[in-house]
Design a protein around this motif. Sequence first.
Motif: not given
Length: 374
Positions: A157-161, A163-174, A176-179
């Motif tokens: 969850r911290n990693q996804q948080h 990633l959500d507020y970073s300058a550049i996101g990544d849909d693939f990692i998002t 994966q984190n959801a799964k």
Amino acid sequence: MQLLRYCVGLDISKDSLQVCLSVIDTNGRVVVKGSTKVANKPAAFAQLEPWVSKHCKTDNLPLRYIMESTGVYHEAIAWYLYQKDQAVCILLPNKAKHYLKSLGYKSKNDKIDAQGLARMGLEQQLTLWKPLSKNIYSLRLLTRQHQRFQEWKTQCRNQQHALDYSAIGDDFITKQNAKLLAVYDQQLEALEKAIQKLIEEDTVLKAQVERLTAIKGLAMLSVAVLIAETNGFEGFANQRQLVSYAGYDVIENQSGNRSGKTRISKKGNSRIRRILHLPAFNAVRFGEPSCQALYERVYQKTNTKMKAYVAVQKKLLLLAYGLWRHQTMYDPMHSIQAKRETLSTSKSDQNDKKIVPTSGTTQDQSTVAELSFG
């Protein structure tokens, strides 16, 4: 010169056991009778008893085995010796380490460590080890697995948080984190059901858990961790030992005119302190009488909320220990009524004897100081 007892020191690694047999006499002199090494495998444990019997020249002397708790590598030999009706002592590594340092050894190897353990077993009266029951051992495995999954879920969850507020996101990692979060939730739910099922199937354990969950703030999972990490509060002669085991014992730092910071040691089972963190908040929030009163006293004295909540954590631990040990139902007002009776008795005694305090500390202030740590 008469021999008193034998002791076998075992320095344990993943693959081998370094063994040292020593004996002590009436003058306190320790003599090494022999050293050997055997494989850390159940098939090789049978070699240990004949070797010890060969070097024990004097019959009918007490014999005990002493070892450190090295992860899980010591468990097989400890269980084997216990089933053979041998006296076994298991030490925390830091306790053995400090003792070996006190002997003044400059070198360190497996042979020296085994000799030091044997000497320690001869010179000190150590508590004999008693293994966990099968159900409590299984409960410990389940609760520790639950903690690991909870930590992995928090990390994800911290990693996804981030990633959500970073300058550049990544849909693939998002994705994966959801799964992963879905898997963690599923596994945590399964573990909680397994813990509940284990408790429900053990009638004695179930009755004890019901007593402890009557305390506001302590739920089934919190109680399960306390039982698993303390082996059902087995081996604790008093509250002081339990408090030290959990790391809630107070350490002073004072010398001469210097007065340093007083804090809890945190040298103990961190899983107990971790699991009591949120229950302490809930106990105060939902108005558990003794915990809420303790929180208010400590907060008024220290003006630090976290110190007050730590005092509540310790209080919850001691409440659970008292209910488990005496096998009584929980009375929320018992401790408060007892304290009121104590205070009223002390005040009446003072009035009868007409005692005038000689210092600036009043009776109420000293009582608050005594109760500030539960």
